[in-house]
Design an enzyme around this catalytic site. Structure first.
Site, PDB file in Angstrom:
ATOM      1  N   HIS A 276       0.871  -1.173   0.000  1.00 22.09           N
ATOM      2  CA  HIS A 276       0.000   0.000   0.000  1.00 22.09           C
ATOM      3  C   HIS A 276       0.914   1.231   0.000  1.00 22.09           C
ATOM      4  O   HIS A 276       2.014   1.187   0.538  1.00 22.09           O
ATOM      5  CB  HIS A 276      -0.843  -0.043   1.285  1.00 22.09           C
ATOM      6  CG  HIS A 276      -1.916   0.990   1.366  1.00 22.09           C
ATOM      7  ND1 HIS A 276      -1.663   2.275   1.764  1.00 22.09           N
ATOM      8  CD2 HIS A 276      -3.251   0.927   1.116  1.00 22.09           C
ATOM      9  CE1 HIS A 276      -2.807   2.964   1.767  1.00 22.09           C
ATOM     10  NE2 HIS A 276      -3.781   2.162   1.367  1.00 22.09           N
TER      11      HIS A 276
ATOM     12  N   ASP B 272       3.097  -4.677   8.231  1.00 18.68           N
ATOM     13  CA  ASP B 272       1.890  -3.872   8.035  1.00 18.68           C
ATOM     14  C   ASP B 272       0.711  -4.837   8.162  1.00 18.68           C
ATOM     15  O   ASP B 272       0.437  -5.629   7.266  1.00 18.68           O
ATOM     16  CB  ASP B 272       1.946  -3.221   6.653  1.00 18.68           C
ATOM     17  CG  ASP B 272       0.640  -2.542   6.276  1.00 18.68           C
ATOM     18  OD1 ASP B 272      -0.359  -2.704   7.001  1.00 18.68           O
ATOM     19  OD2 ASP B 272       0.614  -1.863   5.235  1.00 18.68           O
TER      20      ASP B 272
ATOM     21  N   GLN C 124      -4.400  -5.450   7.027  1.00 15.56           N
ATOM     22  CA  GLN C 124      -5.398  -6.361   6.441  1.00 15.56           C
ATOM     23  C   GLN C 124      -5.333  -7.759   7.036  1.00 15.56           C
ATOM     24  O   GLN C 124      -5.925  -8.681   6.463  1.00 15.56           O
ATOM     25  CB  GLN C 124      -5.190  -6.473   4.919  1.00 15.56           C
ATOM     26  CG  GLN C 124      -5.327  -5.170   4.157  1.00 15.56           C
ATOM     27  CD  GLN C 124      -6.766  -4.685   4.034  1.00 15.56           C
ATOM     28  OE1 GLN C 124      -7.720  -5.396   4.352  1.00 15.56           O
ATOM     29  NE2 GLN C 124      -6.941  -3.451   3.586  1.00 15.56           N
TER      30      GLN C 124
ATOM     31  N   LYS D 113     -10.354  -0.884  10.644  1.00 16.91           N
ATOM     32  CA  LYS D 113     -10.474  -2.109   9.848  1.00 16.91           C
ATOM     33  C   LYS D 113     -10.736  -3.326  10.739  1.00 16.91           C
ATOM     34  O   LYS D 113     -11.002  -4.413  10.248  1.00 16.91           O
ATOM     35  CB  LYS D 113      -9.200  -2.328   9.030  1.00 16.91           C
ATOM     36  CG  LYS D 113      -8.998  -1.281   7.930  1.00 16.91           C
ATOM     37  CD  LYS D 113      -7.825  -1.658   7.063  1.00 16.91           C
ATOM     38  CE  LYS D 113      -7.220  -0.490   6.327  1.00 16.91           C
ATOM     39  NZ  LYS D 113      -7.944  -0.086   5.143  1.00 16.91           N
TER      40      LYS D 113
ATOM     41  N   CYS E 267      -4.686   2.315  -3.780  1.00 22.38           N
ATOM     42  CA  CYS E 267      -3.426   2.836  -3.215  1.00 22.38           C
ATOM     43  C   CYS E 267      -2.274   1.851  -3.358  1.00 22.38           C
ATOM     44  O   CYS E 267      -1.406   1.752  -2.483  1.00 22.38           O
ATOM     45  CB  CYS E 267      -3.579   3.230  -1.749  1.00 22.38           C
ATOM     46  SG  CYS E 267      -4.709   4.576  -1.501  1.00 22.38           S
TER      47      CYS E 267
HETATM   48  N1  7TS Z   1      -1.657  -0.859   4.630  1.00 23.85           N
HETATM   49  C1  7TS Z   1      -2.559  -1.646   4.037  1.00 23.85           C
HETATM   50  C2  7TS Z   1      -2.187  -3.043   3.652  1.00 23.85           C
HETATM   51  C3  7TS Z   1      -3.850  -1.155   3.819  1.00 23.85           C
HETATM   52  O1  7TS Z   1      -4.756  -1.944   3.250  1.00 23.85           O
HETATM   53  C4  7TS Z   1      -4.170   0.163   4.210  1.00 23.85           C
HETATM   54  C5  7TS Z   1      -5.520   0.764   3.927  1.00 23.85           C
HETATM   55  C6  7TS Z   1      -3.197   0.929   4.852  1.00 23.85           C
HETATM   56  C7  7TS Z   1      -1.946   0.379   5.047  1.00 23.85           C
HETATM   57  C8  7TS Z   1      -3.464   2.302   5.368  1.00 23.85           C
HETATM   58  O2  7TS Z   1      -4.382   2.245   6.391  1.00 23.85           O
HETATM   59  P1  7TS Z   1      -4.980   3.590   7.059  1.00 23.85           P
HETATM   60  O3  7TS Z   1      -6.048   3.112   7.967  1.00 23.85           O
HETATM   61  O4  7TS Z   1      -3.862   4.262   7.740  1.00 23.85           O
HETATM   62  O5  7TS Z   1      -5.506   4.396   5.889  1.00 23.85           O
HETATM   63  N2  7TS Z   1      -6.187   0.181   2.850  1.00 23.85           N
HETATM   64  C9  7TS Z   1      -7.302   0.681   2.225  1.00 23.85           C
HETATM   65  C10 7TS Z   1      -7.928   0.031   1.179  1.00 23.85           C
HETATM   66  O6  7TS Z   1      -7.566  -1.046   0.716  1.00 23.85           O
HETATM   67  N3  7TS Z   1      -8.981   0.750   0.778  1.00 23.85           N
HETATM   68  O7  7TS Z   1      -9.070   1.849   1.561  1.00 23.85           O
HETATM   69  C11 7TS Z   1      -8.020   1.807   2.469  1.00 23.85           C
END
Ligand code: 7TS
Length: 408
Positions: A125, A202, A205, A228, A366
């Site tokens: 990401h 990370d 997910q 999430k 992203c």
């Molecule tokens: N890393 C991964 C693997 C992610 O899927 C996401 C967000 C992030 C980092 C960043 O997370 P945040 O909560 O700090 O924004 N992924 C997604 C997505 O797949 N669609 O919207 C956000």
């Protein structure tokens, strides 16, 4: 037939958002990769906090401040238990995964020297790419990438060659948000450690799908987002091993992160407060504690088995549609289905699905390097959670067939 030993109707009944209709259609929420819906227990906890407990923490001697402080620190212990950290002070509240990774990039980055290397992957990401590129530009570091294979797995065979004596950190996604690939974290971490390389995982997910134990994985850092894992937005946590966190300078300066301040100098506070400057997202932290306690009440093996069955069923069904290409067919895959339909724009499909009550995500998610790898601008992504059902997948497939008929 998807079999489940847990009662799906009882689970769904806990999610007010899922009870809605979009026009005349029942809402089918398949955008769980972006954020999860919230169980009533979390919503009620936030309500209770603001109705009865609101006060700033760590500073007040009064009743409400003490209650708030206790609950905030209790939430930290819930997260410690959830990821099995050795100490509660190894859990730093952040605003989410992005914030946690930036913290490590900036603070661990400070300890690095010109010419040192950071190893990431082509699957990341943007929030696990850009912070490393930023610190690399600032400090003269080199960012290297583990390449992606056609099936959506990473070419970990190249790890030995890419790890050099200069590789100070390896950072990678436990689960890919655009392809669903589950990386063999434990094995990779062990290899990196044998090279003296620290590892950031990370986990944005992964924690919502299977058990993650930081001591068993032996990762040095782990970042995740509350929203999430059924918690509020704007809150997350960074796990770091005590000695590393102690070694790193603080991220932001301000209140709460100091022991003493004079006009000449500042003495920093101990962990975890050193990394939590300013009034934190108190309600969010407490809500996240409730969310992970709630999630810990489930049997992860059942969750995983149920979600695997949902993914297999959806994959099987989508293959009956002409012109479908699935992106990401890793052997070990989480419940994310990314696809394209020949000749049709993902955005048009997403819009027509929305008109039938189906929430999916379209675009590059992203992860532009992943899209570049496949030579596509983006995909349509359906991402499932254990509150989804086979019946919803049927609605999705029928709606998709209708959309395709309309556009072809
Ligand atoms: N890393 C991964 C693997 C992610 O899927 C996401 C967000 C992030 C980092 C960043 O997370 P945040 O909560 O700090 O924004 N992924 C997604 C997505 O797949 N669609 O919207 C956000």
């Amino acid at each position: 037939m998807v079999e489940t030993s847990f009662d799906i109707e009882l689970i769904r009944a806990q999610f007010p958002t899922l009870q809605q209709k979009v026009g005349k259609y029942p809402l089918v929420y398949f955008d769980n990769g972006a954020t999860s819906q919230k169980p009533k227990v979390v919503i009620d906890r936030l309500d209770q906090y603001y109705k009865l407990e609101n006060a700033n923490i760590h500073r007040g001697v009064h009743y409400l401040s003490q209650i708030s402080t206790d609950n905030y620190e209790k939430a930290r212990k819930s997260i410690q238990a959830f990821i099995n950290a050795k100490h509660d002070h190894e859990v730093i509240f952040t605003s989410g995964t992005t914030d946690g990774i930036n913290l490590v990039a900036q603070c661990f980055g400070t300890l690095l020297e010109k010419g040192d290397e950071i190893l990431i992957t082509e699957l990341e990401h943007h929030s696990n790419i850009v912070p490393w590129q930023m610190i690399a530009a600032e400090k003269g570091l080199l960012v290297k990438y583990i390449p992606l294979l056609e099936n959506g797995e990473l070419d970990w065979d190249q790890l030995d060659e890419l790890l050099t004596e200069k590789t100070k950190l390896l950072a990678f996604a436990h689960v890919s948000n655009s392809l669903g690939t589950i990386n063999p974290a434990k094995e990779i971490i062990k290899k990196a450690h044998s090279n003296g390389t620290k590892v950031l995982l990370d986990a944005a997910q992964s924690l919502q799908h299977f058990k993650v134990d930081v001591q068993d994985l032996d990762c040095d850092f782990l970042a995740f987002s509350g929203h999430k894992v059924f918690g509020p937005t704007g809150i997350g946590a960074l796990y770091g091993k005590e000695d590393l966190l102690n070694e790193m300078p603080p991220y932001k300066g301000g209140g709460d992160m100091i022991k003493t301040v004079s006009m000449e100098k500042t003495e920093y506070n101990e962990l975890p407060f050193k990394f939590e400057a300013g009034t934190p997202h108190i309600a969010g932290a407490i809500g996240l504690g409730t969310a992970v306690d709630w999630l810990s009440g489930f049997n992860y093996n059942e969750i995983q088995q149920y979600e695997d069955e949902l993914l297999s069923y959806a994959t099987e069904q989508i293959k009956t549609i002409d012109g479908v290409t699935i992106y990401g067919e890793a052997k070990n895959k989480s419940s994310i289905l990314s696809f394209l339909i020949e000749g049709l724009h993902p955005y048009d499909i997403g819009t027509l699905l929305n008109q039938q009550g189906i929430a999916v995500r379209t675009g590059h998610h992203c992860t532009q390097p992943v899209m570049d790898h496949f030579g596509i601008p983006g995909t349509i992504r359906a991402s499932f959670c254990f509150y989804n059902t086979k019946e919803e997948i049927d609605l999705f497939i029928n709606a998709l067939k209708k959309a395709v008929d309309m556009l072809k």
